[in-house]
Design an enzyme around this catalytic site. Structure first.
Site, PDB file in Angstrom:
ATOM      1  CB  SER A   1       0.499   4.948  23.273  1.00  0.00           C
ATOM      2  OG  SER A   1       0.762   6.099  22.501  1.00  0.00           O
ATOM      3  CD  GLU A   2      -4.236   7.571  20.352  1.00  0.00           C
ATOM      4  OE1 GLU A   2      -3.965   7.265  21.538  1.00  0.00           O
ATOM      5  OE2 GLU A   2      -4.528   8.727  19.993  1.00  0.00           O
ATOM      6  CG  ASN A   3       1.760   5.410  18.907  1.00  0.00           C
ATOM      7  OD1 ASN A   3       1.241   5.447  20.018  1.00  0.00           O
ATOM      8  ND2 ASN A   3       3.054   5.529  18.742  1.00  0.00           N
TER       9      ASN A   3
END
Lengths: 235, 236
Positions: free
Chosen positions: B63-65
């Protein structure tokens, strides 16, 4: 070192009109709630805000939009805010949308003392317009990259889970997001933490942001830590 | 790799196509995932793919966060406001997960450590250009991490409808909408077909159950290569 200040009001007291400020957080996760409230109270205007998102209508940076304190937003995604949309469409608010990785890396470059970085994000799109580009060999293939400049921000305002008077910071889970690299990037960095612990009580091996990057620190109060999309499953 | 992902993500999100279609697309795309893959799933149909990763396969969701090892939604009452995915939904972690900051997140994307990116699109061109972030005249929300992902990923699969609500093909000679990235899409899975993007154009690989090659030809405006018998998709 003791960089402790009393509260958010004291921490942001010298932020002037037309300052450029970075604000950590992803959506409403890991945002500096206390400092945003203090900025609204102080009424400082004409701000340029560098932040991945722009809050929601009644929380986060949305609070500063309601009071028309923001002149320009530099973000990657701003979709959750009606007042934002109204100000953007009426031209009251200037908006610069940039790729999320570019946003993160431009902060990183500032904190690492590098004037610019090269990234493939945005090549061939409107993001590339007016930007210098250069080709490099990557895995045996020539590939184009855009030159993106390090940010130059007067203040960085971040939120951490734990901190100490030296300014050492530890973040929690995905509330880390943009906070560590923004902490490194501000000329003056303000950190609000959920828990300010005595100097020497944080394990040096577990520090995410070393205190050298942090100029002011305080323990925040009354954290709401709102959830933007509450998704659950049945037991 | 320590994690196993076979879990349910809420399928009741907003889509125009029928449940069967979007689940079918997600199931078909899940077959592209290989053991040992690190995968980034975009919002929408791509999120559903997590539900159909074959049992026993070791796959880690990024998840790119700032998370590797994304798990399912939390049980009611166990939501943690510090733990969200890139769609800002509350999530959980699986054993062996790791948190990191946004710069490192895009570092692992840019340096091609993430094996597969699955995302939605408004348009794809026959040379693999993708448009999925902006419609002129409508409120622009931003590109988020999409431009970084498409510019760097080794392998990009697009999950989308073959035609838009007006009945116009979304597989075009050139994208009309502002681009997200150029020459990057490798494969497309729609409710009608599976197609590869090749130097010669879209290559038809499979057709959806009950769909004819003619129907796919009619729904595809970009150059379409049809060679030999086109098999029907196998969806469990």
């Amino acid at each position: 070192m003791n960089k402790t200040v009393k509260n958010a009001d004291e921490a942001i007291k010298d932020i002037q009109d037309y300052a450029t400020i970075m604000l950590g957080g992803f959506g409403l996760c890991g945002i500096p709630e206390n400092c945003i409230t203090a900025l609204v109270k102080k009424g400082v205007k004409g701000l340029t805000c560098i932040s991945n998102n722009a809050g929601v209508d009644n929380f986060g940076i949305g609070l500063m939009l309601n009071t028309r304190q923001v002149k320009k937003m530099i973000s990657s995604y701003v979709g959750e805010n009606e007042e934002f949309e109204r100000q953007m469409l009426s031209g009251e608010l200037e908006v610069e949308l940039i790729p999320q990785g570019t946003l993160a890396t431009r902060c990183l470059a500032a904190g690492y003392g590098m004037p610019a970085i090269y990234t493939p994000a945005g090549v061939g799109t409107e993001v590339a317009i007016g930007k210098e580009s250069r080709k490099f060999m990557v895995e045996g293939v020539e590939k184009e990259f855009l030159m993106e400049m390090a940010f130059d921000a007067d203040f960085a305002i971040v939120k951490a889970w734990k901190g100490d008077p030296h300014g050492n910071l530890i973040f929690r889970e995905t509330a880390r997001n943009f906070n560590p690299m923004m902490a490194m990037a501000g000329k003056i960095t303000i950190a609000e933490v959920e828990e300010l612990v005595p100097a020497g009580s944080l394990d040096p091996d577990q520090i995410h942001t070393p205190g050298i990057y942090v100029h002011r620190i305080f323990q925040g109060v009354n954290y709401e830590k709102r959830i933007e999309q509450r998704t659950v499953r049945k037991r | 790799m320590l994690t196993r992902c076979h879990f349910q993500i809420n399928p009741f999100s907003n889509f125009q196509i029928s449940m069967l279609d979007k689940i079918g697309i997600a199931k078909r795309i899940a077959k592209e995932i290989k053991d040992g893959y690190y995968v980034n799933l975009g919002i929408g149909i791509p999120t559903l793919v997590a539900n159909y990763i074959p049992k026993g396969m070791n796959v880690v969701l990024q998840s790119e966060n700032g998370l590797l090892g994304m798990g399912p939604f939390p049980f009611e009452g166990e939501e943690d406001s510090d733990l969200i995915n890139a769609g800002k939904q509350t999530i959980t972690t699986v054993p062996g997960s790791a948190f990191f900051d946004s710069a490192m997140s895009f570092g692992m994307i840019r340096s091609r450590k993430v094996n597969l990116t699955i995302l939605g699109a408004m348009e794809v061109s026959e040379n693999g250009d993708i448009a999925n972030w902006k419609i002129p005249g409508k409120m622009v929300k931003g590109m988020g991490g999409a431009m970084d992902l498409v510019a760097s990923a080794k392998n990009i699969i697009v999950a989308m409808q073959h035609v838009n609500k007006a009945g116009e093909s979304k597989l075009l000679p050139n994208c009309d909408l502002p681009l997200t990235g150029i020459r990057c899409v490798k494969k497309i899975v729609t409710e009608l077909a599976v197609l590869d993007v090749t130097p010669e154009g879209f290559k038809l690989l499979e057709r959806a159950p009950g769909v004819t090659v003619d129907e796919i030809i009619k729904a595809t405006l970009g150059r379409l290569i049809v060679e030999g018998d086109i098999p029907e998709m196998v969806i469990d």
